[in-house]
Design a protein around this motif. Structure first.
Motif, PDB file in Angstrom:
ATOM      1  N   CYS A 257       0.847  -1.208   0.000  1.00 14.30           N
ATOM      2  CA  CYS A 257       0.000   0.000   0.000  1.00 14.30           C
ATOM      3  C   CYS A 257       0.875   1.249   0.000  1.00 14.30           C
ATOM      4  O   CYS A 257       0.961   1.976   1.004  1.00 14.30           O
ATOM      5  N   LEU A 258       1.548   1.502  -1.109  1.00 16.27           N
ATOM      6  CA  LEU A 258       2.493   2.620  -1.172  1.00 16.27           C
ATOM      7  C   LEU A 258       1.799   3.958  -0.985  1.00 16.27           C
ATOM      8  O   LEU A 258       2.347   4.862  -0.353  1.00 16.27           O
ATOM      9  N   CYS A 259       0.592   4.110  -1.520  1.00 14.75           N
ATOM     10  CA  CYS A 259      -0.144   5.374  -1.378  1.00 14.75           C
ATOM     11  C   CYS A 259      -0.413   5.690   0.087  1.00 14.75           C
ATOM     12  O   CYS A 259      -0.292   6.834   0.524  1.00 14.75           O
ATOM     13  N   HIS A 286       9.186  -0.680  -4.314  1.00 13.29           N
ATOM     14  CA  HIS A 286       8.091  -0.646  -5.280  1.00 13.29           C
ATOM     15  C   HIS A 286       8.530  -0.169  -6.666  1.00 13.29           C
ATOM     16  O   HIS A 286       7.687   0.163  -7.501  1.00 13.29           O
ATOM     17  N   GLY A 287       9.844  -0.135  -6.890  1.00 11.59           N
ATOM     18  CA  GLY A 287      10.346   0.217  -8.215  1.00 11.59           C
ATOM     19  C   GLY A 287      10.237   1.689  -8.570  1.00 11.59           C
ATOM     20  O   GLY A 287      10.293   2.056  -9.745  1.00 11.59           O
ATOM     21  N   HIS A 320      16.953  -1.567  -8.055  1.00 12.29           N
ATOM     22  CA  HIS A 320      15.641  -2.091  -8.433  1.00 12.29           C
ATOM     23  C   HIS A 320      15.060  -1.372  -9.638  1.00 12.29           C
ATOM     24  O   HIS A 320      14.271  -1.955 -10.387  1.00 12.29           O
ATOM     25  N   SER A 321      15.444  -0.116  -9.831  1.00  7.05           N
ATOM     26  CA  SER A 321      14.894   0.664 -10.945  1.00  7.05           C
ATOM     27  C   SER A 321      15.847   0.789 -12.126  1.00  7.05           C
ATOM     28  O   SER A 321      15.537   1.464 -13.108  1.00  7.05           O
ATOM     29  N   GLY A 322      17.022   0.183 -12.024  1.00  5.66           N
ATOM     30  CA  GLY A 322      17.968   0.212 -13.138  1.00  5.66           C
ATOM     31  C   GLY A 322      18.631   1.558 -13.362  1.00  5.66           C
ATOM     32  O   GLY A 322      19.028   1.875 -14.487  1.00  5.66           O
ATOM     33  N   LEU A 323      18.760   2.361 -12.302  1.00  6.60           N
ATOM     34  CA  LEU A 323      19.377   3.697 -12.426  1.00  6.60           C
ATOM     35  C   LEU A 323      20.886   3.563 -12.195  1.00  6.60           C
ATOM     36  O   LEU A 323      21.412   3.912 -11.131  1.00  6.60           O
TER      37      LEU A 323
END
Length: 505
Positions: A257-259, A286-287, A320-323
């Motif tokens: 529940c990220l929100c 959560h990416g 996780h986000s490929g940054l």
């Protein structure tokens, strides 16, 4: 004169100890009162609130030491997580011929738990002292024994102490529940909390709620967690508690529940470094790497200096986000901007990031340049990247390192098998599988769970023996329909009995 100095020292707090305590100490020396045991004890107490080195100097120079002075220095060390120093002072206490009292034992038991005294040698000896000296009836002492056993995972002993308590206060209930939760006995922990609330001598406090939320997060029980959040909102004291706010962010993040986690974060009036780190980690899981980077920069702009945990969170978010470029930049700045050496966790995050992009040469250079022996987490990150790119050479290197470090970890063998299978190297895959059988290792199946009608239902990969009634096929279809209904509701993972029956018809 003595009473005046004593009053100043006793009224010192962590903010004034640097000025008032030092100035008063100078006056004590000028007036030749440096051997007055009362003033020395008061000076020791004042310095223990912020100047521990000065406190130790005063303690070492004391000609006479009463029990109060011993307790002050032991407690000061333990409060600052200097557990070994506190235990060493205890040894000095025993060598002097004195015995600990009911004020000495609680911090000493805490020190034993803090030093991971899992085998219970010194902690059990202290428990014996509690019994021998007749301190079992002291609630604080008995609760400290319980807390020690709970933190060391000795639940059998913890339960015996808990059941033997004449008076169970909130601290005792919290210690027992926390021990159960740490041991993975989450349902038992919840039962313990229910029993606590039924007990009129104990009430939910600011230590209870974080543990409860942690249990609900691990169980995926969103409904129960939201009920606890509702209780928090009804209490102004709980609403302004930073630890509870941090626990709510972590709970909602774990539950998907990220929100809701964002709402808690942005609604908090006061935030500490843990708050920012928890929210950054939530975005990363959560990416949401870009959001994590934005929050990281905002945190620094507000004057918060990242610690090792914060940097691990932001590096994991980049992974996780490929940054990759941002991750490289942050890792390089650890020494230059934050003035400390990268930890094992930092290296593992960056190796994971580079491996995911197939930058194996750079990842290996980073590993070879480590100022410590690369642990399993680093080689595991390299193996995971090799599995993604089906890189045999690097995969074998990482896997064989892991076989030595973690000989009983089946996932490492399975990962290497997957690489061989994908490349059509059946003979090599067969050798790895034979080794697994020889070691008695088996692959743990993937597992998911869901609350249906208030009951936890667990699903394992490849398991079709779901006992929901007589007609297996129809019931599997019903469960699938129930799952679709659950997933269609945003941030809901609970069905009551009526909804479950309707979904399975």
């Amino acid at each position: 004169m003595t009473s005046k100095f004593s009053s100043i020292l006793r009224n010192c707090n962590p903010r004034t100890v640097f000025t008032h305590a030092k100035q008063t100490h100078v006056q004590i020396l000028i007036h030749g009162l440096n051997h007055d045991i009362t003033l020395q004890t008061d000076l020791l107490l004042a310095y223990s609130k912020g100047l521990l080195l000065n406190a130790r100097k005063v303690f070492d120079r004391m000609r006479e030491r009463n029990m109060h002075s011993w307790n002050i220095i032991i407690s000061a060390y333990v409060q600052n997580s200097m557990y070994h120093d506190g235990l060493n002072v205890f040894i000095e206490l025993l060598d002097s011929g004195m015995k600990p009292d009911h004020y000495s034992l609680p911090p000493l038991l805490k020190a034993c738990a803090g030093t991971n005294d899992g085998v219970g040698s010194l902690g059990v000896v202290l428990h014996g002292m509690v019994v021998k000296l007749g301190f079992e009836s002291y609630v604080v002492v008995a609760s400290s024994v319980l807390d020690y056993y709970s933190k060391c995972g000795k639940l059998k002993d913890a339960k015996m102490v808990f059941e033997g308590l004449l008076w169970k206060d909130t601290v005792s209930w919290n210690s027992m529940a926390l021990g159960l939760a740490k041991a993975g006995m989450h349902f038992e922990a919840l039962d313990c909390f229910r029993n606590m609330l039924e007990n009129r001598s104990a009430k939910m406090d600011s230590m209870t709620i974080p543990t409860l939320l942690n249990v609900c997060g691990k169980l995926g029980d969103v409904i129960k967690g939201k009920e606890i959040h509702g209780q928090v909102l009804k209490n102004a004291f709980f609403c302004n508690d930073i630890v509870i706010g941090n626990s709510l962010i972590d709970f909602y993040s774990r539950s998907g529940c990220l929100c809701d986690a964002e709402k808690v974060f942005f609604g908090m009036k006061d935030k500490n470094l843990v708050t920012w780190t928890t929210m950054i980690s939530s975005y990363g899981v959560h990416g949401k790497g870009e959001e994590a980077l934005t929050l990281f920069q905002k945190m620094k702009d507000l004057g918060f200096k990242p610690n090792s945990v914060t940097l691990t969170a932001i590096l994991a978010s980049c992974s996780h986000s490929g940054l990759i470029d941002q991750g490289r930049k942050i890792f390089k700045s650890i020494r230059s901007l934050y003035d400390f050496e990268p930890s094992v966790e930092h290296y593992a995050c960056v190796v994971d990031l580079l491996s995911r992009f197939g930058c194996f040469d750079e990842a290996l250079r980073l590993i070879n340049g480590m100022n410590m022996v690369p642990p399993a987490s680093v080689w595991g990150a390299l193996l995971a990247g090799s599995l993604v790119h089906r890189n045999i050479k690097v995969g074998e290197m990482a896997a064989y390192r892991l076989f030595k470090l973690e000989p009983n970890n089946a996932s490492n063998y399975v990962a290497l098998c997957s690489i061989y299978d994908y490349r059509g190297m059946w003979r090599d895959a067969s050798k790895v599988k034979s080794k697994m059988r020889m070691l008695g290792l088996g692959k743990t199946p993937g597992c998911s769970w869901i609350l249906i009608g208030g009951e936890m239902c667990t699903f394992y990969q490849g398991d079709f023996n779901l006992d929901f009634g007589t007609n297996t096929t129809e019931n599997i279809k019903g469960v699938v329909r129930a799952l679709h209904l659950v997933l269609s509701e945003k941030n809901t993972f609970h069905l009551n009995k009526e909804e479950t029956n309707r979904a399975t018809q």
